[in-house]
Design a protein around this motif. Structure first.
Motif, PDB file in Angstrom:
ATOM      1  N   GLN A  12       0.861  -1.192   0.000  1.00  0.00           N
ATOM      2  CA  GLN A  12       0.000   0.000   0.000  1.00  0.00           C
ATOM      3  C   GLN A  12       0.891   1.234   0.000  1.00  0.00           C
ATOM      4  O   GLN A  12       1.947   1.236   0.649  1.00  0.00           O
ATOM      5  CB  GLN A  12      -0.872  -0.029   1.255  1.00  0.00           C
ATOM      6  N   TRP A  13       0.493   2.262  -0.725  1.00  0.00           N
ATOM      7  CA  TRP A  13       1.351   3.444  -0.833  1.00  0.00           C
ATOM      8  C   TRP A  13       0.575   4.704  -0.489  1.00  0.00           C
ATOM      9  O   TRP A  13      -0.430   5.032  -1.121  1.00  0.00           O
ATOM     10  CB  TRP A  13       1.901   3.546  -2.262  1.00  0.00           C
ATOM     11  N   ASN A  14       1.055   5.425   0.540  1.00  0.00           N
ATOM     12  CA  ASN A  14       0.384   6.673   0.922  1.00  0.00           C
ATOM     13  C   ASN A  14       1.248   7.895   0.642  1.00  0.00           C
ATOM     14  O   ASN A  14       0.810   9.017   0.820  1.00  0.00           O
ATOM     15  CB  ASN A  14       0.046   6.652   2.415  1.00  0.00           C
TER      16      ASN A  14
END
Ligand code: ATP
Ligand code: MG
Length: 284
Positions: free
Chosen positions: A102-104
């Motif tokens: 997941q990439w924030n």
């Protein structure tokens, strides 16, 4: 004589050689083992080197000019003059992570390991973003680092993204954009600076030609003024009478970028029999 460093074999080589040849500078670039080649018709000697070494050689004055990617210029941090952007070998330096991650945002890399061949550019980017990460410098095959457990992410050159994809990675952040540039040694002698001016004059003529096309069309004489608005040419278009009464042939130059949007308007204004022809050199 000017000494010009170009990449021996790699993604910059063919376009670098082509550029000088289009500038009318002849030299032997054929045999792959060759390290040097003197031009037969211009006071220049070409040195064939690894791209990483070119900024250093130019800074030291071993070579007077060189062609490298901006990425290599910035990464090596050498004191050389950037003379001109050349428009080829366009690529980007990006962060990529395993596809399932997941990439924030770049903050996700806080305390993580990142493999790259560009520790300086990456280090600066992380610093600007207030992220502290572990930079693992490796010189090649960066994209396999996550799958062998060497790093959590990579920072690598991307053009189409297919290499990342085939290694199970996804591009998440572009941190630097690059194209080939012409660099020069900081203190060129007067004679060498004059030779550089000559080369730059030719490079600009070649680049201008690449961005423009020669356009010929037939139109009613009454439409010339309207059509001219879209293709004013370098000074003004040439208008020649056709044998057919009331018709003319109009010749001009059109910018590649304006081509498709203007061609519609030109046709609506009455043009027909439109020919578009490449230009080899263009001197304004
Ligand atoms: P060398 O053996 O000379 O050190 P290299 O393997 O380091 O070569 P190349 O892969 O030939 O380098 O790339 C040279 C330069 O071309 C890069 O520094 C970058 O500016 C540009 N470049 C790299 N990959 C691409 C690409 N996929 N598309 C366009 N340009 C690229
Ligand atoms: Mg290299």
């Amino acid at each position: 004589m000017l000494r010009i460093a170009i990449q021996k074999s790699g993604r910059l080589s063919d376009d670098s050689i082509k550029l000088f040849k289009e500038c009318g500078i002849q030299f032997d670039s054929s045999s792959s083992g060759k390290l040097k080649s003197i031009s037969a018709n211009f006071p220049a000697e070409f040195l064939f080197l690894r791209d990483d070494d070119i900024p250093g050689y130019v800074e030291d004055g071993v070579a007077d000019l060189g062609i490298v990617g901006e990425n290599v210029y910035t990464e090596t941090g050498r004191e050389v003059t950037v003379v001109h952007k050349l428009g080829f070998s366009k690529c980007r330096l990006s962060l990529a992570v395993p596809r399932g991650t997941q990439w924030n945002g770049v903050q996700d890399l806080q305390g993580r390991g990142i493999a790259t061949s560009y520790p300086r550019i990456l280090g600066n980017y992380l610093k600007e973003n207030g992220v502290e990460a572990d930079i693992h410098e490796i010189s090649g095959s960066v994209e396999i680092a996550p799958s062998i457990g060497l790093a959590d992410a990579v920072c690598d050159i991307v053009s189409s993204g297919s290499t990342l994809l085939s290694n199970g990675l996804k591009e998440v952040e572009v941190i630097y954009r690059s194209e080939a540039i012409l660099i020069a040694a900081p203190n060129l002698s007067e004679e060498k600076a004059l030779l550089l001016d000559k080369i730059m004059f030719r490079i600009k003529a070649v680049q201008a030609a690449q961005n423009h096309k020669y356009i010929l069309l037939n139109c009613p004489a009454a439409s010339v003024n309207e059509i001219m608005q879209y293709i004013p040419g370098m000074k003004a278009p040439t208008v020649l009478p056709l044998v057919t009464e009331g018709w003319v042939s109009l010749h001009s130059v059109i910018n590649e970028n304006d081509f498709w949007s203007n061609i519609e308007k030109i046709r609506e204004a009455g043009a027909e029999g439109i020919l578009i022809i490449p230009i080899e050199k263009m001197i304004r």
